[in-house]
Motif scaffolding. Structure first.
Motif, short mmCIF file in Angstrom:
data_model
loop_
_atom_site.label_atom_id
_atom_site.label_comp_id
_atom_site.label_asym_id
_atom_site.label_seq_id
_atom_site.Cartn_x
_atom_site.Cartn_y
_atom_site.Cartn_z
N GLU A 67 -1.41 -22.20 -14.06
CA GLU A 67 -2.57 -22.81 -13.42
C GLU A 67 -3.85 -22.06 -13.76
N LYS A 68 -3.78 -20.74 -13.80
CA LYS A 68 -4.96 -19.93 -14.11
C LYS A 68 -5.39 -20.08 -15.57
N GLN A 87 -7.41 -24.23 -17.74
CA GLN A 87 -8.74 -24.82 -17.93
C GLN A 87 -8.94 -26.05 -17.04
N ASN A 88 -8.89 -25.81 -15.74
CA ASN A 88 -9.06 -26.88 -14.74
C ASN A 88 -8.02 -27.99 -14.91
N HIS A 89 -6.78 -27.57 -15.16
CA HIS A 89 -5.62 -28.46 -15.19
C HIS A 89 -5.63 -29.43 -16.38
N HIS A 90 -6.37 -29.11 -17.43
CA HIS A 90 -6.39 -29.97 -18.62
C HIS A 90 -5.28 -29.63 -19.61
#
Length: 377
Positions: free
Chosen positions: A78-79, A82-85
């Motif tokens: 998750e970290k 890149q914003n879940h992309h």
């Protein structure tokens, strides 16, 4: 007599302890470290939160296979996402991360070629080595993996020509060629690569050395507004523990269905415990401080070294520095003199002294390193 292969050309001493940004050898001599273990120890040798997390995880469970859910992997992914992309695949090293990227590319762009750049470095396993367009790395290992094409780095005309005549499905590259001589990408070349991406060519960015804050951003591609289709990371991700990761945009995740790729130790709980703490430390404030230190160190090196006849060029992005010498034969001599005077540095390419200080090094310590270089050069 040694029972080890002699492929590393090891120096005649061993390092036994590290504290902060200093290393100590088996005779107790102290060295100010401008290598970070070749870009691994970005948070230095006293990153206590990472050590504590690893010790706590070791007391619970040191290993279990990827046949089971792994919440720590989810946290680290998750970290990195890149914003879940992006979705992540974990492995153990940079070359393994690049192998995963190349295998995924073969599935996405079946029958098409992969372009890589001269003097780039992506690893020493067969796929990664085939993308490493350096004769000294590839010599003796033919036949290499087929369908890799070489082109000069930062040469827009050559890039446009090869894309025109070859069926290129993907381009793998570094934002700063590290082993190739600390050569940063140019704005014109970034623009040309973006045009390739708009045509449907995948961009694979190797962040193995440039990632995890090294350049003042979490990933160096963030400096240039690039959005890679695939990127890889390793070295500093767990601040000393073996780990690698390949990240690909969500729309490509289905190509790695169950059984398509794997790694027994990939995403090991100990490595993930450390990586999780490393990424927590990469706050906007910390990264801004790294960028500021990078500007300071580059300005200091430029002031002290640029007028010297022995220095041909000084290149940098963040805290990734390259001092190109006029005489490449001087590089090993200068590195030996630095060691004698209590400082560790690296070489790169044929004629470059490479400096990769831990990101936690103070400006005063950087100043000390620059002054020593000034006296020796």
């Amino acid at each position: 007599m040694t029972n080890l292969f002699e492929n590393y050309g090891r120096l005649p001493f061993s390092l036994t302890k590290g504290t902060g940004v200093h290393l100590f050898d088996d005779e107790g001599k102290s060295y100010l470290d401008f290598t970070s273990g070749i870009g691994v120890m970005n948070l230095g040798y006293s990153f206590e939160k990472g050590k504590e997390a690893v010790k706590a995880q070791l007391d619970q469970l040191a290993h279990f296979s990827n046949l089971y859910q792994n919440p720590l992997q989810e946290e680290v992914a998750e970290k990195l996402s890149q914003n879940h992309h992006y979705k992540a695949f974990f492995c153990n090293s940079g070359t393994e991360a690049n192998e995963a990227a190349l295998k995924l590319t073969r599935l996405i762009k079946a029958g098409q070629k992969i372009l890589a750049f001269e003097d780039g470095f992506h690893g020493r396993t067969f796929g990664a080595m085939s993308a490493t367009m350096q004769e000294k790395i590839q010599a003796g290992f033919a036949p290499l993996v087929p369908d890799f094409v070489a082109s000069p780095y930062n040469d827009v005309a050559a890039l446009e020509q090869v894309v025109k005549v070859e069926k290129i499905g993907a381009i793998i590259f570094e934002i700063v060629q590290g082993e190739g001589g600390v050569l940063p990408i140019t704005a014109d070349f970034v623009a040309a690569l973006k045009k390739c991406q708009k045509k449907g060519i995948l961009l694979i960015i190797d962040e193995v050395q440039t990632g995890i804050g090294r350049t003042g951003e979490l990933f160096s591609f963030e400096h240039f507004g690039l959005e890679p289709d695939i990127f890889t990371v390793a070295k500093a991700l767990a601040n000393g523990l073996p780990v690698g990761a390949m990240l690909a945009k969500n729309q490509y995740a289905h190509y790695f269905s169950a059984g398509k790729h794997g790694s027994t130790f990939g995403g090991n709980p100990l490595a993930m415990a450390s990586a999780n703490e490393v990424l927590k430390a990469m706050t906007p404030e910390f990264l801004a401080e790294v960028a500021d230190k990078g500007q300071f160190f580059f300005a200091t090196l430029t002031e002290k070294l640029s007028a010297k006849s022995t220095v041909k060029n000084i290149r940098a992005l963040g805290l990734m520095m390259g001092i190109q010498l006029a005489d490449e034969a001087k590089v090993p001599e200068i590195l030996a003199s630095l060691r004698e005077n209590g400082m560790l540095a690296l070489s790169a390419g044929h004629d470059v002294i490479r400096l990769l200080p831990p990101l936690v090094m103070s400006k005063e310590e950087m100043q000390k390193g620059a002054e020593l270089l000034e006296s020796l050069l």
